[in-house]
Enzyme design. Structure first.
Site, PDB file in Angstrom:
ATOM      1  N   SER A 406      41.720  22.674  38.529  1.00 54.36           N
ATOM      2  CA  SER A 406      40.801  21.552  38.337  1.00 54.36           C
ATOM      3  C   SER A 406      41.553  20.291  37.909  1.00 54.36           C
ATOM      4  CB  SER A 406      39.722  21.947  37.328  1.00 54.36           C
ATOM      5  OG  SER A 406      38.673  21.019  37.299  1.00 54.36           O
ATOM      6  N   LYS A 431      40.972  24.718  42.684  1.00 51.69           N
ATOM      7  CA  LYS A 431      39.595  24.301  42.396  1.00 51.69           C
ATOM      8  C   LYS A 431      39.508  22.798  42.663  1.00 51.69           C
ATOM      9  CE  LYS A 431      35.887  24.325  38.958  1.00 51.69           C
ATOM     10  NZ  LYS A 431      35.642  22.890  38.845  1.00 51.69           N
TER      11      LYS A 431
END
Length: 516
Positions: A406, A431
């Site tokens: 992320s 991600k």
């Protein structure tokens, strides 16, 4: 990310009360006011840029059935910009898309279920306006509301009603779009602030399998001391199976008052079916302090015999204070005469995306692109710096691995694609989605995937990850590693093969004259 401003109108029947909920997508700040009581729905108000109001009124209708439960009455454009709001947490008046929709449905006579019915429509409307996939995983999203409301109507408890919302969201095929209860949301906010009581596990849903897996352990935490590794699959908590349980609900079960304990069962395998094992371990809960930054200075001798100083900075999480602490750490190291840097993002599961962008700005100059967002319509928008000034221009290596996810991937991509850093380690988690977080009227929170991101060089990261420039082994070259606490000793770092590879890459950069 601010929420929609819905207009509620109660329609009351002699047989079954009805709820008519008019939705319009207007960015708003959250402010609640309630009055009246069941069977009338409590009125409440959200202070919005457009001053939309909420009210209830009584009327009489027959109970609708089938598709009559959902009727689209009006359509119109209003201000909304999903991706920009998600990243910058600001309201925007730029028109993108929207529809006003009135839906009518039977109101439960169980007041706690009635409250969750309102939450259902609020969550459904947010998904309808902002979810990254405009096909909603190739299904009729209006019909899905109807089906869920019919299933929810006879229920007697809020927990069961929330289960229906989770079931509706699961049909989107995106494990990161989810709802959490008010209690879970409070724990989430505490974790973002940097402190919690638990066992020190970062967990996530593996998108391809739907299983809960360990991303990383907080160093020195009960989980780390018990030998739990990234990649371990979480099977049970206190004897309860975790099938269909999302990561925040599982994290809530792991947390608890310091001094208590929790038993977890994990599966560890190598992916080939051989050498797999089941492990059950009882973990004590402790106060976990999630200090985002650990740092030290590593003495380094260059190939020509000179003794130099390398600043090692480990960023463990993108909590609210991470960017500020990073700035302070770099200033301190510059004063100590550091000549190169290693930024360690290994096993950093991410966090606040805006913080990741703020950290990138510390290392970059000018008007560089930090990341590109792609909305539900396929429109790409770059997020650029504005006349940035890096705190240092010394050579930089960034360490990444399978636990870097992320915001870690956004930061690594920004530094790599802008030519600021060499990446060393292993391919990252992958991600590449951006979630908005909206507090709903009952204190619960909805996480919605509103966009995906591409690196500055337009590399798609989602379910792919970032492949580093240089690979290294993950094992330490001596036995058990020590915990890095603040300005710790460097003995464990000197035995880390990835650190050794990073130092070699820094020598190459310096030989090319990249240092200022």
């Amino acid at each position: 990310m601010e929420s929609l401003c819905p207009n509620f109108d109660l329609l009351k029947s002699s047989s079954v009360p009805l709820f008519s909920h008019r939705l319009s997508s207007i960015n708003c700040g959250i402010s609640k006011r309630s009055s009246a009581s069941f069977p009338c729905v409590s009125s409440y108000n959200r202070n919005c840029n457009h001053q939309a109001s909420v009210k209830t009124e009584a009327s009489t209708q027959q109970q609708p059935t089938g598709h009559d439960l959902i009727k689209s009455l009006t359509k119109g454009f209003v201000g909304f910009a999903a991706a920009a709001t998600a990243l910058a947490s600001v309201c925007s008046d730029s028109p993108a898309f929207a529809e006003s929709l009135t839906v009518a449905f039977p109101v439960s006579r169980a007041q706690e279920v009635n409250t969750v019915q309102r939450t259902l429509v609020e969550a459904w409307g947010l998904i309808r306006e902002t979810f990254v996939d405009p096909t909603f995983n190739h299904q009729d999203w209006d019909l899905k509301l109807q089906q869920t409301m019919v299933e929810m109507f006879p229920l007697k408890s809020a927990d069961a009603a929330y289960g229906k919302i989770r079931g509706m969201l699961s049909t989107l095929g995106d494990p990161f779009t989810r709802i959490i209860s008010p209690k879970e949301y409070q724990s989430f906010r505490i974790g973002s602030d940097g402190n919690l009581q638990g066992v020190g596990l970062f967990i996530t849903v593996e998108p391809k399998t739907g299983h809960l897996v360990v991303l990383s352990c907080v160093e020195g935490s009960p989980a780390a001391r018990a030998g739990i590794h990234d990649g371990d699959e979480l099977i049970e908590i206190n004897g309860q199976r975790l099938d269909g349980v999302d990561s925040e609900a599982a994290a809530q079960r792991l947390r608890g008052k310091a001094g208590t304990s929790v038993t977890v069962k994990l599966h560890r395998g190598n992916g080939s079916g051989s050498g797999s094992s089941i492990k059950e371990v009882k973990l004590p809960r402790e106060l976990i302090r999630l200090s985002p930054i650990s740092s030290t200075v590593i003495p380094h001798r260059t190939p020509d015999g000179r003794l130099t100083k390398t600043g090692y900075v480990k960023l463990s999480t993108f909590s609210q204070t991470a960017a500020t602490e990073m700035k302070n750490t770099i200033h301190e190291m510059e004063n100590l005469g550091v000549q190169s840097y290693i930024l360690d993002l290994r096993n950093n599961p991410g966090g606040l995306v805006k913080v990741g962008l703020d950290v990138a700005k510390i290392w970059l100059d000018g008007n560089e692109t930090l990341v590109n967002t792609v909305d539900r319509d396929g429109h790409m928008s770059p997020i650029n710096m504005a006349n940035g000034h890096a705190l240092t221009h010394d050579p930089l290596v960034v360490l990444v691995n399978e636990g870097s996810a992320s915001a870690s991937e956004i930061l690594a991509g920004a530094l790599h694609d802008n030519g600021r850093a060499i990446l060393v380690g292993h391919k990252t988690f992958g991600k590449g989605k951006i979630q908005s977080i909206t507090e709903l009227h009952d204190g619960s929170a909805l996480f919605v995937t509103v966009a995906k991101y591409l690196s500055p060089a337009l590399h798609d990261i989602d379910q792919v990850g970032i492949t580093p420039d240089v690979q290294c082994t993950t094992e330490m070259l001596n036995s058990p590693k020590e915990t890095l606490k603040g300005k710790s000793s460097v003995s464990s770092l000197e035995a880390d093969s990835c650190i050794m590879v990073a130092e070699h890459e820094l020598d190459i950069q310096e030989s090319k004259g990249t240092a200022s």
